[in-house]
Scaffold this motif. Structure first.
Motif, PDB file in Angstrom:
ATOM      1  N   LEU A 105     105.621 -52.823 -37.613  1.00 47.87           N
ATOM      2  CA  LEU A 105     104.702 -52.792 -38.751  1.00 47.87           C
ATOM      3  C   LEU A 105     104.931 -51.565 -39.636  1.00 47.87           C
ATOM      4  N   THR A 106     105.316 -50.460 -39.032  1.00 53.22           N
ATOM      5  CA  THR A 106     105.536 -49.247 -39.837  1.00 53.22           C
ATOM      6  C   THR A 106     106.737 -49.387 -40.765  1.00 53.22           C
ATOM      7  N   ARG A 107     107.614 -50.376 -40.508  1.00 56.84           N
ATOM      8  CA  ARG A 107     108.794 -50.570 -41.356  1.00 56.84           C
ATOM      9  C   ARG A 107     108.590 -51.640 -42.416  1.00 56.84           C
ATOM     10  N   ILE A 108     107.461 -52.345 -42.337  1.00 62.29           N
ATOM     11  CA  ILE A 108     107.239 -53.464 -43.259  1.00 62.29           C
ATOM     12  C   ILE A 108     107.257 -53.008 -44.715  1.00 62.29           C
ATOM     13  N   ASN A 109     106.660 -51.854 -45.000  1.00 63.74           N
ATOM     14  CA  ASN A 109     106.575 -51.402 -46.395  1.00 63.74           C
ATOM     15  C   ASN A 109     107.943 -51.243 -47.042  1.00 63.74           C
ATOM     16  N   ASN A 110     108.984 -51.006 -46.242  1.00 62.66           N
ATOM     17  CA  ASN A 110     110.333 -50.851 -46.779  1.00 62.66           C
ATOM     18  C   ASN A 110     111.121 -52.153 -46.787  1.00 62.66           C
ATOM     19  N   GLU A 111     110.536 -53.222 -46.212  1.00 62.64           N
ATOM     20  CA  GLU A 111     111.294 -54.460 -46.032  1.00 62.64           C
ATOM     21  C   GLU A 111     110.677 -55.682 -46.700  1.00 62.64           C
ATOM     22  N   ILE A 112     109.397 -55.601 -47.011  1.00 68.76           N
ATOM     23  CA  ILE A 112     108.698 -56.765 -47.564  1.00 68.76           C
ATOM     24  C   ILE A 112     108.001 -56.357 -48.855  1.00 68.76           C
ATOM     25  N   PRO A 113     108.095 -57.161 -49.916  1.00 66.20           N
ATOM     26  CA  PRO A 113     107.424 -56.823 -51.185  1.00 66.20           C
ATOM     27  C   PRO A 113     105.915 -56.696 -51.008  1.00 66.20           C
ATOM     28  N   LYS A 114     105.278 -55.922 -51.905  1.00 67.51           N
ATOM     29  CA  LYS A 114     103.839 -55.692 -51.815  1.00 67.51           C
ATOM     30  C   LYS A 114     103.029 -56.972 -51.984  1.00 67.51           C
TER      31      LYS A 114
END
Length: 647
Positions: free
Chosen positions: A529-538
């Motif tokens: 989950l901590t990597r989602i911000n870098n991998e999935i659009p807002k």
């Protein structure tokens, strides 16, 4: 700290409240201001922020100033007057609060483990996501918050506080949750206990010290509600109860010493009620139950006083009795109305009636070890009040609250049990958390009576010591009094910080641990989950099994999910996705649903669910093998997929 204390303190100051009373009452008024301003902000087309809180604070403070100026007197004991303040007294009260804050705060920090630690429990999915929902929508209204899950009214005062802290500081939601809970548990709760104890025994330093230390001596509160559930709204409401009870006792004229302005006392009581109700309605009903004995005593006094008057009208006494019966009838209607649906009050009894009685007496509810010092002091205080026939309202309050716990913990499931305890979902831990609020003042009575009977006569014989300095703290206390006080406080600390609170801390800490086998979010899942911000659009929308913790992707990352809570109302068509998304490449009925919901990603956290069950959701399995999605990232068994079968 500023958010909890400043708004309420301004209103209390305008109401001519001073000293320890001002500090104790301030958070309860603040919660009312925050919760009501959250309701009013959408009506004024304002986003939820500090601005509505400040505006409402200014308005209420101005009104309080006008009302207080209309009535003579002020709301504090003589020891609190600044023109004659004894600084030793002030230091004593401050140290009492600091001791309580340290004792409780260290337990809470031990339970949470890390600043970003979060409870791995069922209800926390809703609580954390509700805070994110307030931040995203700009509305903290109790009318709109639960629209996140398709529900109606939901008391959101706690969530409003956390959302304000998160927005002001920029801290992560779990950090804001823990900061707010430490403030409530380590400051608001002991201050309320000290304030309530002052209404029984006056504003002496020994009362503050005893109440402060005893407030940290219960496993049932504040730790229990931060472990079981978790019941954060109930936790806030119950933490405010001692102040509300103290204000009610003061307004009724049953408190120790004279009340300088009863109208102001009643208005202060009314000012804290919205905050308690919008924290959790069951806390208001607890206040009703606790206030029943004082109200009956007050009515009895007035009726007897009228009956003794020679010039009374023949209809006055029957009229007052009729008024009392009408009041009790209104309470009964309120009691049956403000409660959850009966289907939600499904919790069964957990022990025998004899054991429940014993747990109440021993302050050892929900299977905890006996708190011997608290038990001895509370029993001594109870006996002292009965023998002296003083503050019988406190005895009645203890009997009623204890009776409710015995009923919920031991009586068979049925109409009678539901009538009395359905307000609390027939849930023993919720009522167990109320008992410290009525046991503590009894314990303070027992301890202070012991101080007055054994310590005061002993040290009064020392050179330079006077009974006045020991009992009323009206002169600078000699060193012998300081030494005696330190020994007294140390014995109380050692006696109360034993197995009962240690067990509660250990139990709570187990629910906040982040490990590979955590029941809600595992260490691997959290890492992903901590990597989602870098991998999935807002603007991405995700689907996952809400029972396995994937719904918390919304709270932790801000990415939208199909279900914000485990029991949320399902979006139209989403049922088919949970059972058949992996057939999207072959079933033409699946992709139209995906497109309508604008679904783009899948969180696959497997079938390990928070309660250890398995609710299915087989349509989310084997997506890559079925040619429906592409693996984006993984950590252990936790995976993120991007849907590819639907365009």
């Amino acid at each position: 700290m500023g958010l909890l204390f400043v708004p309420g303190a301004l209103v209390a100051w305008a109401s001519r409240v001073r000293g320890m009373a001002l500090v104790a009452i301030a958070p309860a008024i603040t919660v009312s201001i925050v919760a009501v301003s959250a309701l009013l902000a959408p009506l004024a087309n304002m986003k939820w922020s500090l601005l509505p809180v400040l505006l409402l604070t200014a308005v209420i403070a101005a009104i309080a100033l006008l009302i207080a100026s209309r009535f003579s007197g002020s709301f504090h004991a003589p020891d609190y007057r600044f023109h004659s303040i004894n600084w030793w007294v002030g230091v004593g009260h401050a140290l009492a609060l600091l001791a309580a804050a340290f004792l409780i705060g260290r337990r809470l920090v031990a339970a949470f483990g890390r600043p970003e630690g979060f409870s791995q429990t069922f209800d926390n999915v809703f609580h954390l996501n509700a805070v994110r929902y307030i931040l995203d929508t700009g509305s903290g209204s109790s009318i709109t918050v639960s629209s996140m899950t398709g529900g109606g009214f939901y008391p959101a005062a706690w969530h409003d506080l956390v959302a304000l802290v998160a927005s002001i500081t920029g801290s992560e939601i779990p950090v804001s949750v823990n900061v707010v809970n430490i403030g409530i548990g380590a400051l608001v709760w002991p201050l309320g206990c000290i304030f309530l104890a002052h209404q029984v025994l006056g504003s002496r330093v020994v009362v503050s010290v005893t109440a402060g230390i005893l407030s940290a001596g219960f496993g049932a509160f504040p730790l229990l509600l931060l472990d079981f559930g978790v019941l954060y709204p109930n936790f806030l409401g119950n933490a405010l109860l001692p102040v509300a009870v103290g204000l009610a006792i003061r307004a009724m004229g049953l408190a120790n010493g004279a009340v300088e302005s009863k109208p102001v006392a009643w208005l202060l009581l009314l000012s804290v009620l919205p905050g308690i109700a919008l924290a959790h309605p069951s806390s208001i009903m607890a206040l009703v139950a606790m206030s029943l004995a004082p109200l009956l005593i007050l009515c009895s006094r007035y009726t007897l006083a009228v009956a003794r008057r020679a010039d009374r009208s023949p209809l006055m006494v029957p009229g007052m009795i009729l008024l009392l019966l009408v009041g009790l009838g209104m309470i009964a209607v309120l009691w049956k109305t403000i409660r959850p649906p009966e289907i939600a009050a499904f919790w069964p009894p957990v022990e025998t009636t004899a054991r429940a009685f014993g747990e109440v007496i021993a302050s050892a509810t929900i299977g905890r070890s006996v708190s011997w010092v608290v038990m001895v002091l509370a029993v001594a205080g109870l006996i002292s009040l009965i023998r002296r026939r003083s503050h019988i309202w406190l005895v009645g309050m203890y009997v009623i609250t204890s009776g409710l716990f015995v009923i919920v913990a031991s009586f068979p499931f049925g109409e009678m049990r539901t009538f009395f305890t359905g307000v609390w979902y027939n849930d023993p831990p919720r009522l167990a958390s109320l008992l410290p609020g009525v046991i503590l003042p009894l314990g303070v009575v027992g301890a202070v009576r012991g101080w007055d009977r054994f310590v005061v006569p002993t040290f009064a014989a020392f050179p330079f010591a006077t009974k006045s300095s020991l009992v009323r703290s009206s002169k600078r206390p000699p060193y012998v009094v300081v030494v005696a006080g330190l020994v007294f406080a140390s014995l109380l600390v050692l006696g109360t910080q034993q197995a009962n609170v240690r067990e509660a801390t250990s139990s709570a800490a187990g629910g906040y641990q982040l490990t590979k086998d955590s029941p809600l979010i595992s260490a691997d899942e959290m890492s992903l989950l901590t990597r989602i911000n870098n991998e999935i659009p807002k603007d991405a929308i995700l689907i996952g099994n809400p029972w396995n913790g994937s719904a918390l992707a919304y709270a932790f990352t801000g990415r939208q999910v199909i279900q914000f809570h485990i029991l949320s109302e399902l979006r139209p068509g989403s049922e088919k996705l949970y059972t058949s998304l992996n057939t999207a490449a072959t079933d033409p009925s699946v992709c139209p649903i995906v497109e309508r919901l604008k679904l783009t990603y899948v969180l696959d956290f497997g079938h390990r669910e928070v309660h250890g069950g398995d609710n299915g959701f087989r349509g989310l399995d084997n997506l890559a093998e079925a040619g429906v999605a592409t693996l984006i990232d993984s950590e252990g068994a936790a995976k993120i997929y991007k849907l590819t079968a639907c365009g």
